[in-house]
Motif scaffolding. Structure first.
Motif, PDB file in Angstrom:
ATOM      1  N   LEU A  61      41.732 -79.791-114.356  1.00 27.92           N
ATOM      2  CA  LEU A  61      42.683 -80.871-114.576  1.00 27.92           C
ATOM      3  C   LEU A  61      41.998 -82.069-115.210  1.00 27.92           C
ATOM      4  N   LEU A  62      42.566 -82.560-116.305  1.00 27.88           N
ATOM      5  CA  LEU A  62      42.083 -83.793-116.928  1.00 27.88           C
ATOM      6  C   LEU A  62      42.937 -84.934-116.398  1.00 27.88           C
ATOM      7  N   VAL A  63      42.344 -85.827-115.630  1.00 25.20           N
ATOM      8  CA  VAL A  63      43.082 -86.930-115.029  1.00 25.20           C
ATOM      9  C   VAL A  63      42.404 -88.249-115.403  1.00 25.20           C
ATOM     10  N   ASN A  92      49.982 -81.383-120.894  1.00 27.39           N
ATOM     11  CA  ASN A  92      49.610 -80.438-121.948  1.00 27.39           C
ATOM     12  C   ASN A  92      48.732 -79.378-121.302  1.00 27.39           C
ATOM     13  N   SER A  93      48.925 -78.140-121.653  1.00 31.80           N
ATOM     14  CA  SER A  93      48.086 -77.082-121.103  1.00 31.80           C
ATOM     15  C   SER A  93      47.666 -76.123-122.201  1.00 31.80           C
ATOM     16  N   VAL A 108      43.127 -75.456-119.174  1.00 32.39           N
ATOM     17  CA  VAL A 108      42.916 -76.906-119.156  1.00 32.39           C
ATOM     18  C   VAL A 108      44.282 -77.581-119.135  1.00 32.39           C
ATOM     19  N   ILE A 109      44.475 -78.484-118.178  1.00 34.32           N
ATOM     20  CA  ILE A 109      45.753 -79.189-118.043  1.00 34.32           C
ATOM     21  C   ILE A 109      45.507 -80.689-118.161  1.00 34.32           C
ATOM     22  N   ASP A 110      46.116 -81.280-119.177  1.00 27.30           N
ATOM     23  CA  ASP A 110      46.026 -82.720-119.420  1.00 27.30           C
ATOM     24  C   ASP A 110      47.165 -83.396-118.664  1.00 27.30           C
ATOM     25  N   ALA A 129      43.763 -75.894-109.137  1.00 21.58           N
ATOM     26  CA  ALA A 129      42.583 -76.491-109.776  1.00 21.58           C
ATOM     27  C   ALA A 129      41.284 -75.846-109.305  1.00 21.58           C
ATOM     28  N   ARG A 130      40.438 -75.586-110.248  1.00 22.52           N
ATOM     29  CA  ARG A 130      39.079 -75.141-109.956  1.00 22.52           C
ATOM     30  C   ARG A 130      38.115 -76.319-110.092  1.00 22.52           C
TER      31      ARG A 130
END
Length: 265
Positions: A61-63, A92-93, A108-110, A129-130
């Motif tokens: 996860l991009l946070v 976005n994934s 990858v999830i933005d 999430a990993r």
């Protein structure tokens, strides 16, 4: 454990042998039972595989706050290209192909960074999430310090992080900008701010019924907060630039980020 597996395998072989013998007699009743057993076994196997796939943690996860550069980082990792920055209102994934010795991919999830939605998206995706990449705008970090610290604190105190020992990377982005703070300075100031947050949150809980709602205490009690105290969760810091030095024509400076992703896969 090995002996148990051998016994189980032996029992399975005997069962299969018995079924083969009975089926060879072509007894309609035995054939019907055999088909029914086969259908049940195949259904169980299918559901088991489906459950494992569903529960597999294979996402990063991009946070972070708005305008930290998450979407550009996402585009660099997934599509290997530059895009003009914009504020995301939905996730976005995409697929990141691992490089080097490891084969395979990560999702990858933005996650949108606006303060009204980010926790909703976190709750939605945290169970798959990993790892987590918290993207920080290194150039505007000082003015956003309190908000960044609160967001980081909230994420790290979620029991999901410690329960599943998720890997966390604080990506100090926009290192191409003149006013960018180093990862060392960002870490030190975050630790100081989060120590203050920890005191205030403890006081708030003490003034209510004492329930933390599943929130995990961060760090070592009686000591100043340090990220190194969060074991078994490991929080790492890295300097990067999703933009790079020449925009569209250049590549982002993301070697450390990609090395981290390959390591946690």
């Amino acid at each position: 454990m090995e002996d148990r597996r051998r016994v189980e395998n032996f029992d399975m072989e005997r069962t299969i042998h018995f079924l083969k013998q009975e089926l060879s007699k072509q007894d309609p009743m035995v054939l019907g039972i055999g088909v029914a057993v086969a259908v049940v076994l195949l259904t169980i196997v299918f559901l088991f595989i489906l459950a494992r796939r569903k529960n597999k943690r294979n996402s990063v996860l991009l946070v972070g706050l708005c305008d930290a550069g998450k979407t550009l980082l996402f585009s660099r990792l997934v599509h290997n290209k530059y895009i003009n920055s914009y504020t995301s209102i939905k996730e976005n994934s995409g697929i990141y192909q691992l490089t080097g010795r490891k084969k395979g991919a990560l999702v990858v999830i933005d996650v949108p960074g606006n303060d009204r939605q980010r926790m909703q998206f976190w709750d939605r995706f945290k169970n798959q999430a990993r790892g987590i990449i918290f993207v920080v705008d290194s150039a505007s970090f000082q003015s956003e310090l309190k908000e960044v610290a609160e967001f980081v604190y909230t994420l790290l105190s979620d029991h999901i992080i410690s329960q599943h020992k998720l890997s966390v990377l604080i990506a100090c982005n926009k290192q191409d900008m003149t006013m960018a703070k180093s990862s060392k300075i960002i870490q030190e100031r975050l630790e100081k701010e989060m120590n203050t947050l920890r005191v205030s949150r403890a006081a708030t809980l003490g003034s209510t019924d004492g329930s933390s709602g599943g929130e995990v205490f961060l760090g070592a009690r009686g000591k100043e907060f340090k990220f190194s105290q969060l074991s078994p969760v490991i929080v790492e810091f890295a300097e990067c630039s999703a933009k790079g030095t020449s925009d569209e024509d250049g590549q982002g400076e993301l070697n450390i980020v990609e090395e981290w992703m390959n390591r946690i896969a």
